[in-house]
Each structure stands twice: as C-alpha cells, then as structure tokens.
Motif scaffolding. Structure first.
Motif, PDB file in Angstrom:
ATOM      1  N   MET A   1       0.850  -1.169   0.000  1.00 13.32           N
ATOM      2  CA  MET A   1       0.000   0.000   0.000  1.00 13.32           C
ATOM      3  C   MET A   1       0.899   1.236   0.000  1.00 13.32           C
ATOM      4  O   MET A   1       1.755   1.398   0.848  1.00 13.32           O
ATOM      5  N   ASP A   2       0.691   2.120  -0.980  1.00 12.68           N
ATOM      6  CA  ASP A   2       1.501   3.332  -1.047  1.00 12.68           C
ATOM      7  C   ASP A   2       0.893   4.428  -0.174  1.00 12.68           C
ATOM      8  O   ASP A   2      -0.200   4.284   0.375  1.00 12.68           O
ATOM      9  N   ALA A   3       1.620   5.527  -0.049  1.00 11.59           N
ATOM     10  CA  ALA A   3       1.211   6.597   0.867  1.00 11.59           C
ATOM     11  C   ALA A   3      -0.092   7.252   0.431  1.00 11.59           C
ATOM     12  O   ALA A   3      -0.911   7.628   1.272  1.00 11.59           O
ATOM     13  N   THR A   4      -0.311   7.406  -0.862  1.00 13.12           N
ATOM     14  CA  THR A   4      -1.535   8.046  -1.338  1.00 13.12           C
ATOM     15  C   THR A   4      -2.751   7.201  -0.988  1.00 13.12           C
ATOM     16  O   THR A   4      -3.788   7.739  -0.580  1.00 13.12           O
ATOM     17  N   SER A   5      -2.648   5.895  -1.126  1.00 13.79           N
ATOM     18  CA  SER A   5      -3.757   5.020  -0.731  1.00 13.79           C
ATOM     19  C   SER A   5      -4.016   5.125   0.765  1.00 13.79           C
ATOM     20  O   SER A   5      -5.174   5.131   1.204  1.00 13.79           O
ATOM     21  N   PHE A   7      -3.473   7.801   2.627  1.00 12.59           N
ATOM     22  CA  PHE A   7      -4.147   9.074   2.856  1.00 12.59           C
ATOM     23  C   PHE A   7      -5.620   8.989   2.458  1.00 12.59           C
ATOM     24  O   PHE A   7      -6.485   9.555   3.128  1.00 12.59           O
ATOM     25  N   ASN A   8      -5.918   8.276   1.369  1.00 12.34           N
ATOM     26  CA  ASN A   8      -7.309   8.113   0.951  1.00 12.34           C
ATOM     27  C   ASN A   8      -8.113   7.352   2.000  1.00 12.34           C
ATOM     28  O   ASN A   8      -9.252   7.710   2.312  1.00 12.34           O
ATOM     29  N   ILE A   9      -7.538   6.311   2.553  1.00 12.96           N
ATOM     30  CA  ILE A   9      -8.235   5.527   3.588  1.00 12.96           C
ATOM     31  C   ILE A   9      -8.437   6.366   4.839  1.00 12.96           C
ATOM     32  O   ILE A   9      -9.520   6.353   5.437  1.00 12.96           O
ATOM     33  N   ILE A  10      -7.423   7.123   5.234  1.00  6.59           N
ATOM     34  CA  ILE A  10      -7.539   7.999   6.403  1.00  6.59           C
ATOM     35  C   ILE A  10      -8.630   9.051   6.168  1.00  6.59           C
ATOM     36  O   ILE A  10      -9.442   9.324   7.062  1.00  6.59           O
ATOM     37  N   LEU A  11      -8.687   9.625   4.974  1.00  6.90           N
ATOM     38  CA  LEU A  11      -9.728  10.600   4.654  1.00  6.90           C
ATOM     39  C   LEU A  11     -11.112   9.970   4.759  1.00  6.90           C
ATOM     40  O   LEU A  11     -12.029  10.541   5.359  1.00  6.90           O
ATOM     41  N   ARG A  12     -11.272   8.769   4.219  1.00  9.86           N
ATOM     42  CA  ARG A  12     -12.559   8.078   4.281  1.00  9.86           C
ATOM     43  C   ARG A  12     -12.960   7.768   5.718  1.00  9.86           C
ATOM     44  O   ARG A  12     -14.116   7.934   6.106  1.00  9.86           O
ATOM     45  N   LEU A  13     -12.000   7.317   6.511  1.00 10.94           N
ATOM     46  CA  LEU A  13     -12.287   7.039   7.929  1.00 10.94           C
ATOM     47  C   LEU A  13     -12.647   8.317   8.686  1.00 10.94           C
ATOM     48  O   LEU A  13     -13.562   8.316   9.510  1.00 10.94           O
ATOM     49  N   THR A  14     -11.942   9.392   8.407  1.00 10.70           N
ATOM     50  CA  THR A  14     -12.237  10.660   9.068  1.00 10.70           C
ATOM     51  C   THR A  14     -13.654  11.112   8.755  1.00 10.70           C
ATOM     52  O   THR A  14     -14.408  11.518   9.650  1.00 10.70           O
ATOM     53  N   PRO A  39     -14.131   1.684  -3.978  1.00 15.10           N
ATOM     54  CA  PRO A  39     -13.163   1.590  -5.078  1.00 15.10           C
ATOM     55  C   PRO A  39     -12.088   2.673  -4.988  1.00 15.10           C
ATOM     56  O   PRO A  39     -12.331   3.775  -4.515  1.00 15.10           O
ATOM     57  N   ARG A  40     -10.904   2.306  -5.459  1.00 10.60           N
ATOM     58  CA  ARG A  40      -9.771   3.223  -5.490  1.00 10.60           C
ATOM     59  C   ARG A  40      -9.269   3.332  -6.912  1.00 10.60           C
ATOM     60  O   ARG A  40      -9.469   2.452  -7.739  1.00 10.60           O
ATOM     61  N   SER A  41      -8.562   4.424  -7.181  1.00  9.53           N
ATOM     62  CA  SER A  41      -7.972   4.600  -8.499  1.00  9.53           C
ATOM     63  C   SER A  41      -6.450   4.536  -8.377  1.00  9.53           C
ATOM     64  O   SER A  41      -5.890   4.641  -7.293  1.00  9.53           O
ATOM     65  N   LYS A  42      -5.775   4.373  -9.503  1.00  8.32           N
ATOM     66  CA  LYS A  42      -4.317   4.361  -9.513  1.00  8.32           C
ATOM     67  C   LYS A  42      -3.796   5.727  -9.106  1.00  8.32           C
ATOM     68  O   LYS A  42      -4.368   6.748  -9.439  1.00  8.32           O
ATOM     69  N   THR A  43      -2.685   5.761  -8.390  1.00  4.50           N
ATOM     70  CA  THR A  43      -2.119   7.018  -7.925  1.00  4.50           C
ATOM     71  C   THR A  43      -0.695   7.152  -8.435  1.00  4.50           C
ATOM     72  O   THR A  43      -0.061   6.184  -8.852  1.00  4.50           O
ATOM     73  N   SER A  44      -0.184   8.365  -8.379  1.00  4.85           N
ATOM     74  CA  SER A  44       1.176   8.620  -8.835  1.00  4.85           C
ATOM     75  C   SER A  44       1.931   9.408  -7.769  1.00  4.85           C
ATOM     76  O   SER A  44       1.359   9.845  -6.773  1.00  4.85           O
ATOM     77  N   LYS A  49       2.492  14.182  -3.648  1.00  7.57           N
ATOM     78  CA  LYS A  49       2.955  15.546  -3.366  1.00  7.57           C
ATOM     79  C   LYS A  49       1.762  16.476  -3.169  1.00  7.57           C
ATOM     80  O   LYS A  49       1.785  17.339  -2.290  1.00  7.57           O
ATOM     81  N   ASP A  50       0.715  16.301  -3.971  1.00  7.00           N
ATOM     82  CA  ASP A  50      -0.495  17.112  -3.808  1.00  7.00           C
ATOM     83  C   ASP A  50      -1.123  16.874  -2.446  1.00  7.00           C
ATOM     84  O   ASP A  50      -1.574  17.808  -1.784  1.00  7.00           O
ATOM     85  N   TRP A  51      -1.171  15.608  -2.011  1.00  7.01           N
ATOM     86  CA  TRP A  51      -1.733  15.284  -0.689  1.00  7.01           C
ATOM     87  C   TRP A  51      -0.941  15.982   0.409  1.00  7.01           C
ATOM     88  O   TRP A  51      -1.511  16.536   1.345  1.00  7.01           O
ATOM     89  N   LEU A  52       0.374  15.931   0.325  1.00  4.83           N
ATOM     90  CA  LEU A  52       1.205  16.547   1.356  1.00  4.83           C
ATOM     91  C   LEU A  52       1.016  18.058   1.383  1.00  4.83           C
ATOM     92  O   LEU A  52       0.963  18.665   2.454  1.00  4.83           O
ATOM     93  N   ARG A  53       0.873  18.684   0.188  1.00  6.94           N
ATOM     94  CA  ARG A  53       0.614  20.120   0.138  1.00  6.94           C
ATOM     95  C   ARG A  53      -0.725  20.460   0.787  1.00  6.94           C
ATOM     96  O   ARG A  53      -0.843  21.425   1.540  1.00  6.94           O
ATOM     97  N   VAL A  54      -1.748  19.663   0.494  1.00  3.81           N
ATOM     98  CA  VAL A  54      -3.077  19.915   1.055  1.00  3.81           C
ATOM     99  C   VAL A  54      -3.059  19.715   2.567  1.00  3.81           C
ATOM    100  O   VAL A  54      -3.672  20.497   3.302  1.00  3.81           O
ATOM    101  N   LEU A  55      -2.369  18.697   3.045  1.00  4.77           N
ATOM    102  CA  LEU A  55      -2.284  18.495   4.497  1.00  4.77           C
ATOM    103  C   LEU A  55      -1.602  19.678   5.182  1.00  4.77           C
ATOM    104  O   LEU A  55      -2.001  20.100   6.263  1.00  4.77           O
ATOM    105  N   TRP A  56      -0.576  20.237   4.528  1.00  2.00           N
ATOM    106  CA  TRP A  56       0.076  21.418   5.081  1.00  2.00           C
ATOM    107  C   TRP A  56      -0.901  22.594   5.090  1.00  2.00           C
ATOM    108  O   TRP A  56      -0.972  23.346   6.054  1.00  2.00           O
TER     109      TRP A  56
END
Length: 135
Positions: A1-5, A7-14, A39-44, A49-56
C-alpha cells in the motif's frame, strides 16, 4: 500500500467518524471495512505531493480560521463577492473534496458549487472599502 492510498483511507475514515460521531469498536470495524471496500484509483508520485501540500494547507488553515473569525467580530464585513477560482489540473476526487473543505473551513468563504469544467463558485465576505469623498 503506497502513501496516497493510505491518505485516501484515512480521509474516508475521518469522514465516516465525523458523520457517525461514534468511536465504538463496532463502528470502527464498519468504518475500516467501508474505507477498504470503496473503489480506489491508480495514484502517482505527483498525487502524493499534492496530498502533502493539502495536508500542510489544512494545518495552516486552522489558525487562519480563528484569525478570520476574530476579524469578523471586530470589524464589519459588509461586502459580498462571488469569485471563481480554478481547480488545479489532474486533481483526484479526494483532493477536490479537501480543496472544498479548506475553502469552506474559513469563516469568510464558502463553496457554493463545484463545476466539472474545472472551477469552484465561491462566496466571499469582505470588508467594504471606504469610498473617497469628492469635494
């Protein structure tokens, strides 16, 4: 499981916990099950980087929201404006949700509508500008 997935799971749980307001073991199991089954989509790497910017931006938005709330209480904000900022290209639905959340989180702005064409319709409250008197 990569970091973007992750973050997506954490967002859904939140979102699940905010909606249910219940941290019982049964609700946690249901929330984790739903977060993993949706369902999840492929991430890059760019999406990470976008997730980390948004979290900041979320961390920065918390004190900004308090500052704006105090400004509204101390000085009148009588001017209302509709602005239409554009959505950054290649945004995932999760990042679009977080963008809308960030805009709406501060007291002076609220997203009225997301347009599939790539922009948000945002209502802003501003201080009215003093008009100069001509003599």
């Amino acid at each position: 499981m990569d970091a973007t997935s992750f973050f997506n799971i954490i967002l859904r749980l939140t979102i699940w916990f905010l909606l249910t307001a219940d941290l019982s073991p049964a609700n946690v199991i249901i929330g984790v099950s739903i977060a993993l089954l949706l369902p999840r989509s492929k991430t890059s790497l760019g999406a990470l980087k976008d997730w980390l910017r948004v979290l900041w931006k979320i961390l920065v938005a918390i004190p900004q929201a308090y500052i704006e709330a105090i400004q509204i209480m101390l000085r009148p904000h009588n001017e209302e404006v509709l602005v239409c900022p554009s959505v950054k290209p290649q945004r995932t639905p999760g990042l679009i949700f977080l963008d809308i959340f960030l805009i709406t989180f501060t007291p002076k702005t609220i997203v009225l509508r997301y347009h599939e064409g790539g922009w948000y319709e945002v209502h802003e409250v501003r201080r009215s500008r003093k008009r100069s008197r001509k003599r």
